[in-house]
Design a protein around this motif. Structure first.
Motif, mmCIF file in Angstrom:
data_model
loop_
_atom_site.group_PDB
_atom_site.id
_atom_site.type_symbol
_atom_site.label_atom_id
_atom_site.label_comp_id
_atom_site.label_asym_id
_atom_site.label_seq_id
_atom_site.Cartn_x
_atom_site.Cartn_y
_atom_site.Cartn_z
ATOM 1 N N VAL A 141 0.860 -1.175 0.000
ATOM 2 C CA VAL A 141 0.000 0.000 0.000
ATOM 3 C C VAL A 141 0.905 1.236 0.000
ATOM 4 O O VAL A 141 1.692 1.440 0.920
ATOM 5 N N PRO A 144 3.166 -6.028 3.398
ATOM 6 C CA PRO A 144 3.187 -7.085 4.416
ATOM 7 C C PRO A 144 4.129 -8.236 4.079
ATOM 8 O O PRO A 144 4.850 -8.719 4.938
ATOM 9 N N TYR A 166 -2.387 -13.177 7.126
ATOM 10 C CA TYR A 166 -1.702 -12.193 7.964
ATOM 11 C C TYR A 166 -2.488 -10.894 8.083
ATOM 12 O O TYR A 166 -2.267 -10.085 8.974
ATOM 13 N N CYS A 167 -3.435 -10.675 7.131
ATOM 14 C CA CYS A 167 -4.141 -9.382 7.075
ATOM 15 C C CYS A 167 -5.182 -9.250 8.173
ATOM 16 O O CYS A 167 -5.756 -8.178 8.355
ATOM 17 N N GLU A 211 2.430 0.012 3.966
ATOM 18 C CA GLU A 211 2.490 -1.352 4.477
ATOM 19 C C GLU A 211 2.747 -2.274 3.283
ATOM 20 O O GLU A 211 1.991 -2.260 2.312
#
Lengths: 394, 394
Positions: free
Chosen positions: A159, A171, A260-261, A169
């Motif tokens: 992002v 990830p 993970y989100c 982010e």
């Protein structure tokens, strides 16, 4: 009628008109490739004397070259072919992925003049070290080829805030709030723009790949994660504050693995590279080469593809039905690792999406096709991001 | 610089400038309501003499009226308040739903001057009969109020081709390829535009409701079906060929019931009115009043809401996580039947979406709110569709 925000119509001075026409011409040559003066005049709706003056100016500064075309049409004097000169403007494109970083120097017209990449399993993903290695490699590559870089574009799987290139982010990279754009700009002393990988892949496919000529297309790609970029009415779709959506985090499987989100059974957890490895009976994290080789060997037997990849195929289908129903594109381009999928699988998925999607049927059947740019979509998209301001200024 | 497609800048004749400024001013009054001359000048960036000339012209033709404002600010001569006159331009708005048709006559400024509706369980849904009854009711209503209709806008729960108002498919109405726009235009002899209900709901919320001032918002509403409209960067998002996407047909539950669309476990089958009836222990197809009454009585006990509506709440959450992750809005407005949901349920869902959505967190927390227009969103959106060409021509 067009107007300024004050409600009064905008004036245009002759030098602004010339400059505007020059940018339009240059963009046409950059994206569409060599073209005769006559065709340029017709395509751009400018008269031939205007085209001549613009092309003469660009030729004088070495931005284009003119040649007599090999094939003559008709009996008259042939219209000269105008070719963009790659070395007239060279940008740095950087593609940061989860497992590797690739850089390329891309010339006017979109040609890759040189490239380099390194594995992030060997080197660290630590942002400052990635920056250092990008800088070192780019400087060496530019010196090797003998060019000067005028701008940079960077693709990141995360992002990104477009205004200053802050990676909010990413990830899968474990990056949070990395000021990547600012860091690269201060080192290179040139404009550097950072974008989301899926958005840039969509841009490249729209300008140079499978989605050329489609004004409503979606680009969906798999690396470790799954991302998507959307071209709506000819332009990139962007969410609030310039944050693009994350197609990979649609929940498709309520009984799926935690992601993970914070959600579970995301499209990415069902059809990303680790899921494909599991489906193929490879260990998660197997080298990309091994995954592709396994897919190639499978491809010869569509029956075996249907059998062994049934679950993977179903989740790919479900996600694509959702993408088509929500966004209503005429074309979905499958990119990156998805380009290695067997043709029979893509064709089965396309047929099933058409059967299950109301919107696909309404628009006469959304096409689903593999990318023609393969793994280079995001890299070429990063280059186009860099070229945007350059074409105004060359 | 702006330009025509030919690459040459557009000229603007003085009468075009005046006409353009008049439309801008009228649109401001229509959407924003009464305003002083001084504020109009400041907001629109026009000088006071231009505003005076425009307002004088509009007042002469009865489109606006001027009044001395009640509250005076400062000591000088008060700036006159300019009020749009509802009767100066009246449009017909038609909201075709699965169970009822509503019509309204809406005046300049957005005021509903009169309305009528009938139940489609009693009358037939057969397109030609719906057209006949819309025409008869509108003519009677216009005569009652003493106004002339100048344009029409129609909302339909289906896939609509904007160019000519062909309803391609409205599954819950069992309509296929109904030339609704053409039929109404030929009877009324005035422009009639037909749009998708969710798109028009989003338009109304953006102009007059909860999404006012939000440039990236999604409107999700439940009637029998579930639909959604998207405002992206201040404009309605539309798919290829003008077909909008169908948020209600995201598959959220792979183990869910088959949907008429060819898929199963669509968001609509999990959170539409029949699903809500099942969750409440009412029979599917119970009258709307009974559903709303049951929700109201539940609302007093958030604990009971959590218990009895747990499954419904989960599917609402999952779909909203997907909407937010894919489209990246700053605000989701819940409309129509969803406005009857207990406040505690909406608040629980909002909190859970924030927890599970990567994109919500990236944009600082997507807000999820009930519509402020209630069941009138689509009707008011249909009116705005009708007003678009009218504001140029009044």
């Amino acid at each position: 009628m067009t107007s300024t925000p004050t409600g009064t119509p905008m004036g245009a001075r002759p030098d602004e008109v010339r400059r505007h026409n020059r940018t339009v011409l240059l963009r046409r040559l950059h994206v569409g490739g060599p073209c005769t003066r006559a065709s340029l005049a017709a395509e751009l709706g400018l008269n031939r004397s205007t085209i001549k003056a613009l092309v003469d100016g660009l030729a004088e500064s070495g931005v284009v070259e003119e040649r007599v075309p090999r094939q003559r049409s008709g009996a008259g004097r042939p219209s000269l072919l105008v070719l963009p000169q790659a070395h007239a403007a060279v940008v740095l494109a950087v593609d940061v992925r989860v497992d590797q970083v690739a850089i390329a120097l891309v010339g006017l017209g979109g040609e890759i003049l040189g490239r380099n990449s390194w594995n992030l399993r060997v080197r660290t993903r630590e942002p400052e070290e990635v920056v250092t290695h990008v800088v070192d490699s780019a400087i060496v590559l530019a010196a090797d080829i003998g060019v000067t870089m005028v701008a940079g574009g960077v693709s990141v799987p995360g992002v990104v805030r477009r205004s200053d290139g802050l990676v909010h982010e990413a990830p899968n990279l474990h990056w949070t709030d990395v000021p990547l754009g600012d860091r690269l700009m201060s080192v290179f002393d040139m404009p550097v723009v950072v974008g989301n990988d899926a958005e840039l892949g969509a841009l490249a496919e729209h300008l140079r790949g499978a989605a050329r000529g489609s004004s409503d297309a979606v680009y969906v790609s798999a690396d470790v994660g799954v991302g998507g970029g959307v071209i709506s009415d000819g332009s990139a779709l962007r969410g609030t504050a310039g944050y693009v959506g994350e197609l990979g985090h649609m929940m498709v499987n309520p009984a799926g693995r935690p992601c993970y989100c914070g959600s579970r059974g995301c499209w990415e957890t069902e059809v990303g590279e680790p899921a494909l490895c599991r489906a193929l009976g490879l260990r998660e994290g197997a080298p990309r080469g091994a995954v592709v080789a396994e897919l190639r060997s499978l491809a010869e037997s569509p029956e075996e593809v249907r059998e062994r990849l049934a679950v993977f195929t179903e989740w790919l289908t479900v996600g694509l039905v959702n993408v088509v129903n929500v966004l209503g594109p005429e074309l979905v381009v499958l990119g990156d690792l998805f380009t290695a999928l067997p043709a029979s699988l893509i064709s089965d998925v396309a047929q099933e999406v058409r059967r299950r999607s109301l919107v696909s049927r309404a628009v006469g059947g959304t096409r689903i096709e593999a990318s023609t740019l393969g793994g280079d979509s995001t890299l070429l998209g990063a280059a186009e991001l860099a070229f945007e301001p350059v074409l105004d200024a060359v």
